[in-house]
Write a protein that holds these residues in place. Structure first.
Motif, mmCIF file in Angstrom:
data_model
loop_
_atom_site.group_PDB
_atom_site.id
_atom_site.type_symbol
_atom_site.label_atom_id
_atom_site.label_comp_id
_atom_site.label_asym_id
_atom_site.label_seq_id
_atom_site.Cartn_x
_atom_site.Cartn_y
_atom_site.Cartn_z
ATOM 1 N N LEU A 193 0.809 -1.216 0.000
ATOM 2 C CA LEU A 193 0.000 0.000 0.000
ATOM 3 C C LEU A 193 0.845 1.270 0.000
ATOM 4 O O LEU A 193 0.304 2.378 0.057
ATOM 5 N N GLY A 194 2.158 1.115 -0.055
ATOM 6 C CA GLY A 194 3.047 2.270 -0.127
ATOM 7 C C GLY A 194 3.342 2.912 1.208
ATOM 8 O O GLY A 194 3.935 3.993 1.269
ATOM 9 N N ARG A 195 2.945 2.273 2.304
ATOM 10 C CA ARG A 195 3.098 2.872 3.634
ATOM 11 C C ARG A 195 4.500 2.704 4.207
ATOM 12 O O ARG A 195 4.795 3.254 5.269
ATOM 13 N N LEU A 196 5.324 1.925 3.561
ATOM 14 C CA LEU A 196 6.717 1.778 3.957
ATOM 15 C C LEU A 196 7.602 2.295 2.826
ATOM 16 O O LEU A 196 7.305 2.067 1.646
ATOM 17 N N VAL A 197 8.671 2.973 3.197
ATOM 18 C CA VAL A 197 9.618 3.490 2.208
ATOM 19 C C VAL A 197 10.825 2.567 2.211
ATOM 20 O O VAL A 197 11.649 2.614 3.142
ATOM 21 N N PRO A 198 10.973 1.691 1.217
ATOM 22 C CA PRO A 198 12.013 0.660 1.255
ATOM 23 C C PRO A 198 13.423 1.201 1.472
ATOM 24 O O PRO A 198 14.203 0.618 2.226
ATOM 25 N N GLU A 199 13.740 2.318 0.822
ATOM 26 C CA GLU A 199 15.107 2.830 0.929
ATOM 27 C C GLU A 199 15.425 3.385 2.312
ATOM 28 O O GLU A 199 16.603 3.625 2.633
ATOM 29 N N ASN A 203 -4.793 4.465 0.935
ATOM 30 C CA ASN A 203 -5.358 4.496 2.277
ATOM 31 C C ASN A 203 -6.868 4.482 2.159
ATOM 32 O O ASN A 203 -7.460 5.316 1.472
ATOM 33 N N GLN A 204 -7.500 3.515 2.837
ATOM 34 C CA GLN A 204 -8.954 3.367 2.751
ATOM 35 C C GLN A 204 -9.411 3.279 1.294
ATOM 36 O O GLN A 204 -10.375 3.914 0.882
ATOM 37 N N HIS A 205 -8.662 2.502 0.505
ATOM 38 C CA HIS A 205 -8.983 2.179 -0.886
ATOM 39 C C HIS A 205 -8.873 3.366 -1.836
ATOM 40 O O HIS A 205 -9.357 3.299 -2.972
ATOM 41 N N LYS A 206 -8.242 4.448 -1.386
ATOM 42 C CA LYS A 206 -8.053 5.559 -2.318
ATOM 43 C C LYS A 206 -6.570 5.926 -2.369
ATOM 44 O O LYS A 206 -5.874 5.903 -1.355
ATOM 45 N N SER A 207 -6.132 6.254 -3.585
ATOM 46 C CA SER A 207 -4.725 6.586 -3.808
ATOM 47 C C SER A 207 -4.514 8.082 -3.616
ATOM 48 O O SER A 207 -5.328 8.899 -4.045
ATOM 49 N N GLN A 208 -3.411 8.450 -2.950
ATOM 50 C CA GLN A 208 -3.107 9.855 -2.753
ATOM 51 C C GLN A 208 -1.594 10.038 -2.626
ATOM 52 O O GLN A 208 -0.874 9.144 -2.183
#
Length: 674
Positions: A377-383, A619-624
């Motif tokens: 979901l993009g909530r972690l920044v791998p780098e 987040n909550q099924h919406k992209s931002q």
């Protein structure tokens, strides 16, 4: 970490299911450093020693250690081979237990298998009555055949729990002396928990006998490797004890890791509130709900001025009657495994991927976890994960979620969001257990979020619970390890007395005196200055006819205090009913130096110095697209209006569009929940 390398340092260590955390404090330079290594479940000492090797140029003056060795030995049933010696006619006490049913209407419920099987339970022909008088004296010659049988069966440890031994311990001491002479580890109930209720007393003593040899072996190996350092061990009551006491009292260390987090939460909040450099109005009252989300579990607790204490814990199905911090634990963490049950519903936990193999994104496993869902979901920044030192395999995480999504008939991102929603529901229920279900209004408390995974879920949980504010420390991901350094020496003592409410206060005070002297002697024996010694007195009291007690501070007004406490706890009091004073409790505390945190003055509201980039999340099924900030570069006075992501090497914090974040002089993050 080069400054002050020649000066002694303090090191707090906490072993978690996924990571082992280190906090290093330089008392001279007033600097604090943190570090993480992957835990080594097969031998926890390996992770500890690997972490300490990173600081081989540092001279540690003391190490305070919180360990799950005793916990794992109990939960995994990998303790020492243990026998029980009890009064004739009571050998089945662990098998019988109580008639309590945790699931009232479940006909198929199975009681936990006793730690000590019937074939290793032995009886001695002795009897003490309820007043402590000897009805049948112990014959020491009866002990020798039992010793021979124990040796023949390869028993390592023995629990001794005789009827009414809390009133007359001499029989237990005679048996213990002979068993110790025969080289058995011995746990006597009159030494561990000298109070009434024979089942809980026997269970606690049995647990201690079962786990202590395992903990002793671990601590001996660890102390040998760091032989020049003063090693202390964290207890479940929020205080530390010496290595020698920990070796004999493994049951007191069952919840040592989570206890460190609760102590640190209170300590850091008190410091922040006293500074006046935080967006909180009104008196500096510490009212917290602690939320510790790690790799394998989530621990929650409530602090209303001080942490709650319970003497009625059940761990792994076994009652433990010693005082422990009132912590509620569920199997929901970053490593909790998501799966589809037989009915096709999405489930999360309590099984965890742990450190081995870990979440799929760690590159060694393939099972989808909460961490994988957050990454998808993009909530972690791998780098920025672990400061860029640990690679996250995004493709592997995506595929693990995708396989589960296909079973559920969902898209990959829908499945990932569903995992987060289910995990949050489990954690919200845990928060309600220790607040709403105990008569506390969450709106009157702050949520203190910590643990490596907590920051990604804290704001959303606070919003669901209507908790108005979240506090996140810069030490959030290593808070339990920090708490080891903020703990004092604490020893608990108890004595059953069974007195009426008409008993003169002077008589009750005189009965406290032996416990007070014992506490003073043992605390001062640890090198504590008498000026740093505190003795607190409590009583366990109840209305006549009740089965269980409330613990209240002791004073000459204890009767009125009990009525008030009963009203607050249960919603009613009965002023005309007589009281029974059941137990006397003494808490002896030796106050030790704690880390002093550096404070910085206000630098303005603009957080641009900490800005990293914009990042797209779901987040909550919406992209931002939301801004990302580096926590270390935020300055006191900075304000961030959500949505936003704040990243540290060891944790990530997510706030929503209605949330507003303030930074104080200690680099704490105060989040007002919209």
């Amino acid at each position: 970490m080069q400054s002050g390398v020649d000066d002694p340092v303090w090191i707090g260590i906490d072993i978690g299911g996924t990571f082992t955390d280190f906090v290093i404090f330089h008392p001279v330079s007033n600097q604090i450093f943190t570090y993480k290594v992957l835990s080594t479940p097969q031998n926890q000492a390996l992770a500890v020693l690997a972490g300490l090797e990173q600081f081989q140029n540092l001279k540690a003056s003391k190490i305070i250690h919180g360990s799950t060795v005793a916990t794992n030995a109990l939960l995994e049933r990998k303790g020492a081979k243990t026998a029980l010696i009890t009064t004739q006619g009571f050998k089945d006490i662990l098998l019988i237990g109580r008639q309590n049913r945790p699931s009232l209407y479940d006909w198929a419920i199975a009681k936990p298998t006793p730690l000590i099987p019937p074939e290793l339970s032995y009886e001695v022909n002795e009897r003490i009555d309820c007043d402590g008088a000897i009805l049948h004296a112990l014959n020491p010659e009866d002990i020798y055949p039992i010793i021979l049988a124990l040796e023949a069966k390869g028993v390592q440890s023995v629990a001794i729990s005789l009827l009414f031994s809390f009133l007359h311990p001499q029989h237990e001491m005679e048996i213990a002396s002979r068993l110790r002479a025969a080289d058995f580890f011995v746990s006597a109930s009159s030494e561990i928990i000298p109070e009434y209720r024979e089942y809980e007393r026997t269970s606690t003593t049995a647990v201690n006998a079962y786990v202590s040899p395992i903990l002793e072996k671990y601590l001996s190996a660890l102390s040998s490797a760091i032989h020049e350092t003063h090693l202390m061990v964290m207890q479940s009551n929020g205080g530390m004890i010496s290595l020698e006491k920990a070796r004999q009292n493994g049951v007191r260390c069952i919840l040592s890791g989570p206890a460190g987090g609760v102590i640190a939460a209170q300590y850091l909040t008190e410091i922040a509130l006293k500074s006046g450099n935080q967006p909180v109005h009104g008196p500096p009252t510490v009212k917290l709900i602690t939320f510790d989300m790690g790799g394998t579990s989530t621990d929650v607790s409530l602090i209303n001025q001080s942490p709650g204490i319970s003497s009625e814990s059940i761990i792994g199905g076994y009652p433990i009657g010693i005082p422990v911090l009132d912590i509620h634990t569920i199997g929901a963490g970053g490593g909790s495994i998501a799966y589809a049950d037989q009915g096709g519903a999405l489930r999360v936990g309590p099984q965890s991927a742990g450190a081995e193999p870990g979440p799929a994104c760690y590159g060694r496993g393939d099972l989808p976890t909460v961490t994988d869902a957050n990454l998808v979901l993009g909530r972690l920044v791998p780098e920025h994960f672990l400061g860029g030192k640990m690679h996250l395999d995004i493709d592997r995480a995506w595929k693990s979620i995708e396989r589960l999504a296909m079973k559920l008939g969902l898209s990959t991102t829908q499945c990932a969001q569903g995992i987060i929603t289910v995990a949050n529901a489990h954690m919200e229920h845990a928060l309600r257990v220790i607040s709403v279900e105990r008569g506390f209004d969450p709106r009157e408390f702050m949520l203190f979020s910590f643990g490596g995974a907590g920051g990604l879920h804290a704001a959303e949980l606070a919003r669901s619970m209507r908790i108005p504010r979240v506090l996140v420390s810069p030490f959030a991901s290593v808070l339990s390890a920090f708490g080891m350094l903020a703990a004092d020496l604490v020893l608990d003592y108890v004595r059953t007395v069974m007195l009426s409410d008409t008993t003169p206060t002077e008589l009750i005070q005189s009965l406290f005196e032996p416990l007070i002297r014992q506490g003073e002697t043992e605390i001062l024996g640890q090198g504590i200055d008498r000026r740093n010694l505190t003795i607190q007195l409590y009583v366990d009291a109840r209305y006549q006819g009740q089965s269980y007690e409330l613990t209240i501070p002791f004073s000459d007004q204890w009767v009125g205090e009990f009525h008030r406490s009963h009203q607050n706890t249960y919603g009613y009091s009965s002023l005309e009913t007589n009281l029974e004073l059941v137990n006397l409790r003494v808490k002896a505390m030796g106050h030790t130096p704690h880390p002093i945190l550096p404070w910085r003055p206000d630098c303005g509201v603009n957080p641009d110095k900490a800005f990293i980039t914009h990042r797209t999340i779901i987040n909550q099924h919406k992209s931002q697209s939301i801004p990302c900030f580096r926590h270390e570069n935020l300055e006191p006075g900075n304000i961030i209006q959500g949505p936003a992501m704040i990243v540290r090497p060891d944790t990530t914090l997510l706030i929503d569009e209605d949330d507003c974040l303030h930074v104080d002089g200690y680099n704490n993050l105060w989040i007002d929940i919209g």
